[in-house]
Design an enzyme around this catalytic site. Structure first.
Site, PDB file in Angstrom:
ATOM      1  N   CYS A 117     -11.642 -26.253 -34.069  1.00 50.25           N
ATOM      2  CA  CYS A 117     -11.552 -25.307 -34.046  1.00 50.25           C
ATOM      3  C   CYS A 117     -10.292 -25.283 -33.175  1.00 50.25           C
ATOM      4  O   CYS A 117      -9.566 -25.993 -32.317  1.00 50.25           O
ATOM      5  CB  CYS A 117     -12.646 -25.166 -32.219  1.00 50.25           C
ATOM      6  SG  CYS A 117     -13.973 -24.608 -33.393  1.00 50.25           S
ATOM      7  N   HIS A 118      -8.905 -24.039 -32.811  1.00 50.13           N
ATOM      8  CA  HIS A 118      -7.872 -24.055 -32.316  1.00 50.13           C
ATOM      9  C   HIS A 118      -8.315 -23.462 -30.527  1.00 50.13           C
ATOM     10  O   HIS A 118      -9.696 -22.887 -30.502  1.00 50.13           O
ATOM     11  CB  HIS A 118      -7.500 -22.772 -33.279  1.00 50.13           C
ATOM     12  CG  HIS A 118      -7.402 -22.925 -34.363  1.00 50.13           C
ATOM     13  ND1 HIS A 118      -7.583 -22.421 -35.613  1.00 50.13           N
ATOM     14  CD2 HIS A 118      -6.145 -23.251 -34.501  1.00 50.13           C
ATOM     15  CE1 HIS A 118      -6.984 -22.708 -36.506  1.00 50.13           C
ATOM     16  NE2 HIS A 118      -5.901 -22.896 -36.779  1.00 50.13           N
ATOM     17  N   GLU A 167     -16.824 -19.931 -30.631  1.00 55.09           N
ATOM     18  CA  GLU A 167     -16.740 -19.595 -29.002  1.00 55.09           C
ATOM     19  C   GLU A 167     -18.113 -19.150 -28.611  1.00 55.09           C
ATOM     20  O   GLU A 167     -18.772 -19.556 -27.729  1.00 55.09           O
ATOM     21  CB  GLU A 167     -15.256 -18.623 -28.002  1.00 55.09           C
ATOM     22  CG  GLU A 167     -14.223 -20.179 -28.363  1.00 55.09           C
ATOM     23  CD  GLU A 167     -13.567 -20.386 -30.219  1.00 55.09           C
ATOM     24  OE1 GLU A 167     -12.741 -21.460 -29.512  1.00 55.09           O
ATOM     25  OE2 GLU A 167     -14.319 -19.577 -30.648  1.00 55.09           O
ATOM     26  N   ASP A 225     -32.212 -28.002 -19.385  1.00 56.08           N
ATOM     27  CA  ASP A 225     -32.410 -29.405 -18.265  1.00 56.08           C
ATOM     28  C   ASP A 225     -32.512 -28.840 -16.731  1.00 56.08           C
ATOM     29  O   ASP A 225     -33.565 -29.743 -16.395  1.00 56.08           O
ATOM     30  CB  ASP A 225     -30.806 -29.515 -18.247  1.00 56.08           C
ATOM     31  CG  ASP A 225     -30.664 -30.245 -16.962  1.00 56.08           C
ATOM     32  OD1 ASP A 225     -30.309 -31.543 -16.939  1.00 56.08           O
ATOM     33  OD2 ASP A 225     -29.350 -30.291 -16.122  1.00 56.08           O
TER      34      ASP A 225
END
Length: 165
Positions: free
Chosen positions: A77-78, A115, A129
């Site tokens: 990924c960029h 993203e 979590d």
């Protein structure tokens, strides 16, 4: 002409796609996913009575941070200069699920689907979590791109009749 995998060079080796000559356009992507949990865990979140505090606030920040760190997590990924990351939650009591919907935006030479997906995934993981002490049987699922816009391939949106499962 068949579609080609863009992250492989002509020798079949992994490489980062060269976006140097791509046009800078306004781009955005939306993703969705969910975490399914017990009615008790969902009630604690909804009523703001979870021992760990505001579960949604922590998961929202985690999702935003994850979108910003996407290129550190996914090798090809960029690194992107995101201009907007949004993480929203909705509770579906019937399904005993919290839905996470994300939006990522920028003006750039490559899309922001990864993203948006990363923000959604990490927000779901953070909810897991934060709630695992109450419910060890939670399940994360349905993470997918809902829509994207901008770039050479143009706009795309998931058909409304395609169910999120």
């Amino acid at each position: 002409m068949s579609e080609q995998l863009t992250h492989l060079n002509d020798k079949g080796q992994a490489n980062m796609v060269d976006v140097t000559d791509k046009t800078v356009t306004s781009r955005q992507a939306r993703a969705i996913g969910y975490i399914e949990m017990s009615a008790n865990a969902l009630a604690l979140i909804k009523q703001g009575e979870h021992k760990k505090g505001d579960v949604f606030a922590v998961a929202r920040i985690a999702g935003i941070q994850a979108a910003k760190k996407c290129s550190d997590l996914i090798p090809l990924c960029h690194p992107l200069m995101l201009t907007k990351v949004n993480v929203d939650f909705s509770i579906n009591e019937t399904e005993s699920r919290v839905y996470v919907e994300t939006l990522c935006k920028l003006s750039g030479q490559t899309g922001v689907e990864m993203e948006a997906l990363t923000a959604c995934s990490v927000a779901c993981l953070t909810l897991y979590d934060m709630c695992k002490a109450v419910d060890k049987h939670m399940r994360i699922g349905g993470i997918e791109v809902l829509a994207k816009s901008g770039g050479k391939s143009g706009d795309w949106q998931k058909a409304s009749n395609e169910a999120v499962t």
